[in-house]
Design a protein around this motif. Sequence first.
Motif, PDB file in Angstrom:
ATOM      1  N   LYS A   9       0.344  -1.357  -0.057  1.00 49.63           N
ATOM      2  CA  LYS A   9       0.078   0.254   0.181  1.00 49.63           C
ATOM      3  C   LYS A   9       0.985   1.204   0.313  1.00 49.63           C
ATOM      4  O   LYS A   9       2.025   1.649   0.896  1.00 49.63           O
ATOM      5  CB  LYS A   9      -0.735  -0.029   1.713  1.00 49.63           C
ATOM      6  N   TYR A  10       0.597   1.969  -1.124  1.00 49.05           N
ATOM      7  CA  TYR A  10       1.109   4.016  -0.699  1.00 49.05           C
ATOM      8  C   TYR A  10       0.143   4.744  -0.798  1.00 49.05           C
ATOM      9  O   TYR A  10      -1.047   4.455  -1.075  1.00 49.05           O
ATOM     10  CB  TYR A  10       1.817   3.471  -2.335  1.00 49.05           C
ATOM     11  N   ASP A  54      -2.753  -2.109  -3.219  1.00 51.38           N
ATOM     12  CA  ASP A  54      -2.018  -1.353  -4.257  1.00 51.38           C
ATOM     13  C   ASP A  54      -2.240  -2.671  -4.769  1.00 51.38           C
ATOM     14  O   ASP A  54      -2.157  -3.223  -5.996  1.00 51.38           O
ATOM     15  CB  ASP A  54      -1.399  -0.568  -4.499  1.00 51.38           C
ATOM     16  N   SER A  55      -2.304  -3.515  -3.939  1.00 46.97           N
ATOM     17  CA  SER A  55      -1.635  -4.956  -4.473  1.00 46.97           C
ATOM     18  C   SER A  55      -2.051  -6.020  -3.290  1.00 46.97           C
ATOM     19  O   SER A  55      -1.941  -5.858  -2.565  1.00 46.97           O
ATOM     20  CB  SER A  55      -0.733  -5.575  -4.707  1.00 46.97           C
TER      21      SER A  55
END
Length: 321
Positions: A9-10, A54-55
């Motif tokens: 996660k960004y 994010d992934s």
Amino acid sequence: MIKVRNLTKYYVRNKALDNVSFTLKEGEILGFLGPNGAGKSTTMNIITGYLSSDSGSVEIDGINILENPTAAKKKIGYLPEIPPLYNDMTVKSYLEFIFRLKKVRKPMKEHINSICEQVRISDVKEKIIKNLSKGYRQRVGLAQALIGDPPVLILDEPTVGLDPQQIIEIRRLIRELGKKHTIILSSHLLSEVQAVCDKILIINNGRIVADELTSSLTGTGASTEKLRLIIEGRKPQVQSALQKVDGVTNVTYLGEAEKGCCEFTVDSRRDVRRLIFRSLAKTDFNILQMTPVELSLEDTYLNIITGKSDIKEADADVSNI
Ligand code: ADP
Ligand code: MG
């Protein structure tokens, strides 16, 4: 029961989570331990479906939180870092509101009454939430998480800001809830995780740096090794001989143990007992005593968080431990 795979996660350019993976079996209590800013709340918000990653993926009891959020969320009771309380409502009307929001199919009055008894707030049911003490408010937060009887509970730093007596009560309550629920509890306090949890997951700078049973984190595994030695010989020469042994990271002089003998502790990344024995056998220094020192969980945690162990480099903030 809970499968978390490769979460990244960004927040804009700041990487808050880096490839976080773990699993939790039914009935376990997992302690999610790490200093402030480690990524605990971010992970919990993703597991509960309040934030997207994010992934990576999250499965709750076989249900993917992204593919089937409503069904997955029904399995989870969530107590966020700041409990979502409506200050002007009474405890009872607030819990009834949550009951309707969650569309629970149970007899409302009985269900709410039994939860209030379980978390011991029956005596304040008619009170306005803003007039309650912090300890009571936290228990109301727990009550809202328990509505609908979800099998999984996610509790984000549930004892922060409570006084010692309230902390003891909340911990006791969590252990009690652990008999019927699978629980993830986050904390920046090692003692808390030790007191309540079966398993411990240490997170630092968005990465999992240790994943162990609470009981097995001490000693070897994630930790470094420590030996206490008494050696016949003069301090400077013995110390320099010890420092030369492959794998030794630190040598500390403790004092003169008996006449002509020095006492040291030696830190190393692996078991160096044989290497020390062989190196010193080539010198005039006799080893009189060599004892492994068991590291406490506290030492191990600090080693991991400050990057003294070779598991991870880090420059974490340890001021809050
Ligand atoms: P913890 O709960 O372990 O204290 P968080 O998950 O809150 O850690 O934070 C992890 C990292 O992400 C920190 O560096 C924090 O500053 C950053 N962060 C958290 N929430 C946000 C946000 N909403 N926007 C930007 N950065 C955030
Ligand atoms: Mg947090």
